[in-house]
Design an enzyme around this catalytic site. Structure first.
Site, short mmCIF file in Angstrom:
data_model
loop_
_atom_site.label_atom_id
_atom_site.label_comp_id
_atom_site.label_asym_id
_atom_site.label_seq_id
_atom_site.Cartn_x
_atom_site.Cartn_y
_atom_site.Cartn_z
N GLY A 17 -57.21 -48.13 105.72
CA GLY A 17 -57.51 -49.05 104.64
C GLY A 17 -56.29 -49.41 103.79
NE ARG A 144 -69.95 -50.69 94.89
CZ ARG A 144 -70.94 -51.12 95.67
NH1 ARG A 144 -72.19 -50.82 95.34
NH2 ARG A 144 -70.71 -51.81 96.76
CE1 TYR A 147 -64.77 -46.77 93.63
CE2 TYR A 147 -65.29 -48.97 92.83
CZ TYR A 147 -64.45 -48.12 93.54
OH TYR A 147 -63.32 -48.61 94.13
CB VAL A 180 -59.90 -54.63 99.87
CG1 VAL A 180 -58.71 -54.70 100.82
CG2 VAL A 180 -59.48 -55.03 98.46
CB THR A 182 -60.99 -50.78 103.67
OG1 THR A 182 -62.20 -50.59 102.94
CG2 THR A 182 -59.94 -51.42 102.79
N PRO A 183 -62.11 -49.86 106.42
CG PRO A 183 -61.01 -48.41 107.88
CD PRO A 183 -60.77 -49.32 106.71
CB SER A 184 -64.66 -47.06 102.97
OG SER A 184 -63.97 -47.90 102.10
P1 NAD Z 1 -61.21 -45.97 102.62
O1 NAD Z 1 -62.46 -45.44 102.02
O2 NAD Z 1 -61.29 -46.89 103.78
O3 NAD Z 1 -60.25 -44.76 102.94
C1 NAD Z 1 -60.19 -43.70 102.03
C2 NAD Z 1 -59.24 -42.65 102.55
O4 NAD Z 1 -59.29 -41.59 101.60
C3 NAD Z 1 -59.65 -42.07 103.90
O5 NAD Z 1 -58.54 -42.08 104.78
C4 NAD Z 1 -60.09 -40.65 103.54
O6 NAD Z 1 -59.84 -39.71 104.58
C5 NAD Z 1 -59.25 -40.38 102.30
N1 NAD Z 1 -59.79 -39.31 101.47
C6 NAD Z 1 -61.08 -39.07 101.16
N2 NAD Z 1 -61.18 -37.96 100.42
C7 NAD Z 1 -59.92 -37.49 100.22
C8 NAD Z 1 -59.38 -36.35 99.56
N3 NAD Z 1 -60.15 -35.48 98.91
N4 NAD Z 1 -58.02 -36.19 99.58
C9 NAD Z 1 -57.22 -37.06 100.22
N5 NAD Z 1 -57.69 -38.14 100.90
C10 NAD Z 1 -59.02 -38.35 100.90
O7 NAD Z 1 -60.38 -46.56 101.42
P2 NAD Z 1 -60.15 -48.02 100.86
O8 NAD Z 1 -61.39 -48.84 100.92
O9 NAD Z 1 -58.89 -48.52 101.44
O10 NAD Z 1 -59.92 -47.66 99.32
C11 NAD Z 1 -58.72 -47.07 98.86
C12 NAD Z 1 -58.74 -47.08 97.36
O11 NAD Z 1 -58.90 -48.42 96.90
C13 NAD Z 1 -59.87 -46.27 96.73
O12 NAD Z 1 -59.39 -45.67 95.53
C14 NAD Z 1 -60.90 -47.32 96.40
O13 NAD Z 1 -61.75 -46.94 95.37
C15 NAD Z 1 -60.01 -48.48 96.01
N6 NAD Z 1 -60.64 -49.80 96.11
C16 NAD Z 1 -61.15 -50.24 97.31
C17 NAD Z 1 -61.75 -51.48 97.37
C18 NAD Z 1 -62.34 -52.01 98.67
O14 NAD Z 1 -63.06 -53.02 98.63
N7 NAD Z 1 -62.05 -51.43 99.82
C19 NAD Z 1 -61.87 -52.27 96.21
C20 NAD Z 1 -61.34 -51.78 95.01
C21 NAD Z 1 -60.73 -50.55 94.97
#
Ligand code: NAD
Length: 245
Positions: A17, A144, A147, A180, A182-184
């Site tokens: 991600g 949310r 969050y 965004v 991303t896998p999640s």
């Molecule tokens: P994701 O959920 O796809 O990946 C999260 C990663 O965090 C994974 O690789 C997982 O293994 C790792 N992880 C989980 N628990 C952990 C721990 N205890 N210690 C270390 N690593 C750990 O992530 P994403 O969607 O790319 O999001 C990344 C960040 O961006 C997050 O803080 C998320 O809240 C924020 N964000 C995401 C979006 C979105 O739409 N994807 C939007 C706004 C903010």
């Protein structure tokens, strides 16, 4: 000449991600990147590309964070990316979800900054970047509750550390994306009754008519990590395809 030549960057949650895109963008801009994640197999997959150095780090565990510092040494750039999305309203939410979310989303940054900051100060300064979200003090996005509260805390922590360590040449900023790809995000879409309609609804709430990419967020991260943003601290930068307009 690259924008991060000569700089060392440390990043959490970089196996996939947004975190992964940021690790790759920092490396492409000339930084030596120490990327970590709790997922051992996935984080090591990215090391062959871009000469990124990888290690396992669980941001909820102080011993694990201490080992990460021993592995990387003092960074010029600290990117706190780890975060977890708990869905639902306050009436859906449980205390367990609250504690888990605040632990991964906020206390992780408290731990990471407390561990890395002293040596960054001794080193003469640096740039810390925290991952917030549009779902925070900036906007009340439906379903949310926990969050949004946790990401508002990230914005507050960002301002507080920025103010306290200004004179030590530590800059602290945050990034607030909307949706965004991303896998999640894909997992959250797949977990709904009608994934096709859910994806359409995510796109429909973006005035630009599309979901953002991890690379677009990574471009902003490079700017905040580099000396180009040397007059900026304590700020939370929204990158949201105009969702908040
Ligand atoms: P994701 O959920 O796809 O990946 C999260 C990663 O965090 C994974 O690789 C997982 O293994 C790792 N992880 C989980 N628990 C952990 C721990 N205890 N210690 C270390 N690593 C750990 O992530 P994403 O969607 O790319 O999001 C990344 C960040 O961006 C997050 O803080 C998320 O809240 C924020 N964000 C995401 C979006 C979105 O739409 N994807 C939007 C706004 C903010």
């Amino acid at each position: 000449m690259h924008r991060l030549d000569g700089k060392k960057a440390v990043i959490t949650a970089a196996a996939q991600g947004i975190g992964r895109a940021i690790a790759e963008a920092f490396a492409n801009e000339g930084a030596t990147v120490y990327a970590s994640d709790i997922n051992k197999n996935k984080i090591h997959e990215i090391s062959s590309k871009n000469k990124i150095l990888t290690t396992v780090c669980d941001v909820t565990d102080n011993n694990s964070i201490e080992k990460f510092l021993n592995f990387s040494g003092t960074p010029d750039i600290l990117f706190n990316c780890a975060g977890f999305v708990a869905e639902g309203t306050i009436l859906d939410a449980t205390e367990e979800e609250w504690d888990k979310s605040f632990n991964i989303n906020v206390k992780s940054m408290f731990r990471m900054i407390k561990t890395f900051l002293p040596s960054m100060i001794d080193n003469g300064g640096g740039s810390i970047i925290n991952m917030a979200s549009l779902a925070s003090n900036l906007s009340g996005i439906p379903n949310r509750a926990i969050y949004t509260a946790s990401k508002a805390a990230v914005v507050g922590l960002t301002k507080s550390v920025a103010r306290d360590y200004l004179e030590k040449k530590i800059r602290v900023n945050a990034i607030a994306p909307a949706t965004v790809e991303t896998p999640s995000l894909q997992d959250r879409i797949n977990n709904t009754d009608n994934p096709i309609e859910t994806r359409k609804s995510y796109i429909a709430r973006q005035p630009m008519g599309r979901i953002g990419t991890p690379e677009e967020v990574a471009s902003l991260a490079v700017y905040l990590a580099s000396d180009e943003s040397s007059y900026m601290t304590g700020q939370t930068i929204v990158i949201d395809g105009a969702m908040s307009l």
